[in-house]
Write a protein that holds these residues in place. Structure first.
Motif, PDB file in Angstrom:
ATOM      1  N   ARG A  80      -2.977  59.940  65.587  1.00 14.27           N
ATOM      2  CA  ARG A  80      -2.143  59.061  66.400  1.00 14.27           C
ATOM      3  C   ARG A  80      -0.705  59.590  66.479  1.00 14.27           C
ATOM      4  O   ARG A  80      -0.103  59.618  67.547  1.00 14.27           O
ATOM      5  CB  ARG A  80      -2.145  57.644  65.840  1.00 14.27           C
ATOM      6  CG  ARG A  80      -1.365  56.658  66.714  1.00 14.27           C
ATOM      7  CD  ARG A  80      -1.458  55.235  66.231  1.00 14.27           C
ATOM      8  NE  ARG A  80      -0.780  55.069  64.957  1.00 14.27           N
ATOM      9  CZ  ARG A  80      -1.398  54.777  63.825  1.00 14.27           C
ATOM     10  NH1 ARG A  80      -2.711  54.622  63.818  1.00 14.27           N
ATOM     11  NH2 ARG A  80      -0.738  54.621  62.702  1.00 14.27           N
ATOM     12  N   THR A  81      -0.177  60.041  65.346  1.00 17.53           N
ATOM     13  CA  THR A  81       1.176  60.591  65.336  1.00 17.53           C
ATOM     14  C   THR A  81       1.256  61.863  66.164  1.00 17.53           C
ATOM     15  O   THR A  81       2.220  62.090  66.907  1.00 17.53           O
ATOM     16  CB  THR A  81       1.615  60.898  63.887  1.00 17.53           C
ATOM     17  OG1 THR A  81       1.580  59.696  63.124  1.00 17.53           O
ATOM     18  CG2 THR A  81       3.023  61.468  63.855  1.00 17.53           C
ATOM     19  N   LYS A  82       0.217  62.683  66.063  1.00 15.34           N
ATOM     20  CA  LYS A  82       0.184  63.922  66.845  1.00 15.34           C
ATOM     21  C   LYS A  82       0.218  63.618  68.341  1.00 15.34           C
ATOM     22  O   LYS A  82       0.941  64.279  69.107  1.00 15.34           O
ATOM     23  CB  LYS A  82      -1.084  64.699  66.489  1.00 15.34           C
ATOM     24  CG  LYS A  82      -1.338  65.915  67.378  1.00 15.34           C
ATOM     25  CD  LYS A  82      -2.757  66.439  67.188  1.00 15.34           C
ATOM     26  CE  LYS A  82      -3.101  67.465  68.262  1.00 15.34           C
ATOM     27  NZ  LYS A  82      -4.512  67.878  68.181  1.00 15.34           N
ATOM     28  N   ARG A  83      -0.552  62.618  68.780  1.00 19.77           N
ATOM     29  CA  ARG A  83      -0.605  62.286  70.204  1.00 19.77           C
ATOM     30  C   ARG A  83       0.701  61.664  70.677  1.00 19.77           C
ATOM     31  O   ARG A  83       1.127  61.878  71.809  1.00 19.77           O
ATOM     32  CB  ARG A  83      -1.779  61.347  70.460  1.00 19.77           C
ATOM     33  CG  ARG A  83      -3.116  62.053  70.311  1.00 19.77           C
ATOM     34  CD  ARG A  83      -4.273  61.070  70.182  1.00 19.77           C
ATOM     35  NE  ARG A  83      -5.518  61.765  69.890  1.00 19.77           N
ATOM     36  CZ  ARG A  83      -6.628  61.162  69.502  1.00 19.77           C
ATOM     37  NH1 ARG A  83      -6.638  59.848  69.354  1.00 19.77           N
ATOM     38  NH2 ARG A  83      -7.714  61.859  69.260  1.00 19.77           N
ATOM     39  N   GLN A  84       1.346  60.905  69.807  1.00 17.91           N
ATOM     40  CA  GLN A  84       2.631  60.334  70.174  1.00 17.91           C
ATOM     41  C   GLN A  84       3.662  61.429  70.391  1.00 17.91           C
ATOM     42  O   GLN A  84       4.464  61.375  71.328  1.00 17.91           O
ATOM     43  CB  GLN A  84       3.107  59.373  69.080  1.00 17.91           C
ATOM     44  CG  GLN A  84       2.304  58.074  69.010  1.00 17.91           C
ATOM     45  CD  GLN A  84       2.694  57.233  67.816  1.00 17.91           C
ATOM     46  OE1 GLN A  84       3.437  57.670  66.949  1.00 17.91           O
ATOM     47  NE2 GLN A  84       2.185  56.018  67.758  1.00 17.91           N
TER      48      GLN A  84
END
Length: 214
Positions: free
Chosen positions: A141-145
């Motif tokens: 999720r952090t990577k996609r953000q």
């Protein structure tokens, strides 16, 4: 047997060298009273027991090494069983090679359950993996953000602003996390407002859920 560890304090010199560092048991201290407790129907279970187990290290400039100057080994609570140690937050972390494997599995469009089960078998069991499925989910999720670069968000923001100028009833809102990364985007056009006025509730279906990276 094991226990969780929490960072306690950190001191640095003017040259940015860490001069001392303290670690405590994750059950150290007592939870502070929350002024909002009267609004809580079911509070969280108390996890702190005032445990005094700790370790302090300091930097010796003469030898350029760190030494332990404060150490208390006794705990006032039961320790975790060996089979549960891998679930403790302080020991859970994706290694660099594991991040690469998670990225590859995500690019191959494997579900997180499938990829996590595969990693567990590859490492000889979930207890040897070093992270849980929730950690894998948080990493992705952090990577996609972070992948939502300014140009993409800027284009969306300009579109929303143009819609507001054209249609006064158009509304949008953006939610950010503590690192000011986008977590949620909400918008409502005139049709949605009409539907809500007529029916009182609006039911939406995300037809792309679990079909792509977004």
């Amino acid at each position: 047997m094991g226990f969780g560890v929490r960072k306690h304090y950190l001191n640095r010199a003017k040259d940015n060298v860490i001069t001392s560092r303290g670690f405590v048991c994750n059950k150290e201290g007592q939870r502070r009273k929350d002024k909002r407790d009267h609004l809580t129907k079911e509070g969280r279970a108390e996890t702190r027991t005032g445990c005094h187990a700790r370790m302090g290290i300091k930097f010796i400039r003469k030898t350029r090494k760190y030494c332990v100057y404060d150490f208390v080994a006794e705990h006032n609570h039961e320790l975790h069983k060996p089979e549960c140690v891998h679930m403790m937050r302080s020991v859970r972390k994706l290694r660099d090679v594991q991040e690469c494997e998670v990225n590859l599995a995500d690019d191959a469009e494997l579900t997180q359950k499938m990829s996590h089960d595969f990693f567990s078998v590859q490492d000889g069991g979930k207890e040897n993996l070093g992270f849980l499925r929730v950690d894998q989910n948080n990493y992705l999720r952090t990577k996609r953000q972070r992948a939502l670069v300014y140009e993409e968000w800027g284009s969306l923001l300009r579109y929303f602003e143009n819609q507001v100028l054209k249609y006064p009833s158009f509304f949008y809102a953006v939610q950010l996390d503590k690192e000011e990364l986008i977590t949620n985007i909400f918008w409502a056009d005139a049709r949605i407002h009409i539907d809500y006025e007529l029916f009182g509730d609006v039911l939406t279906f995300d037809t792309t859920f679990a079909t792509n990276k977004e």
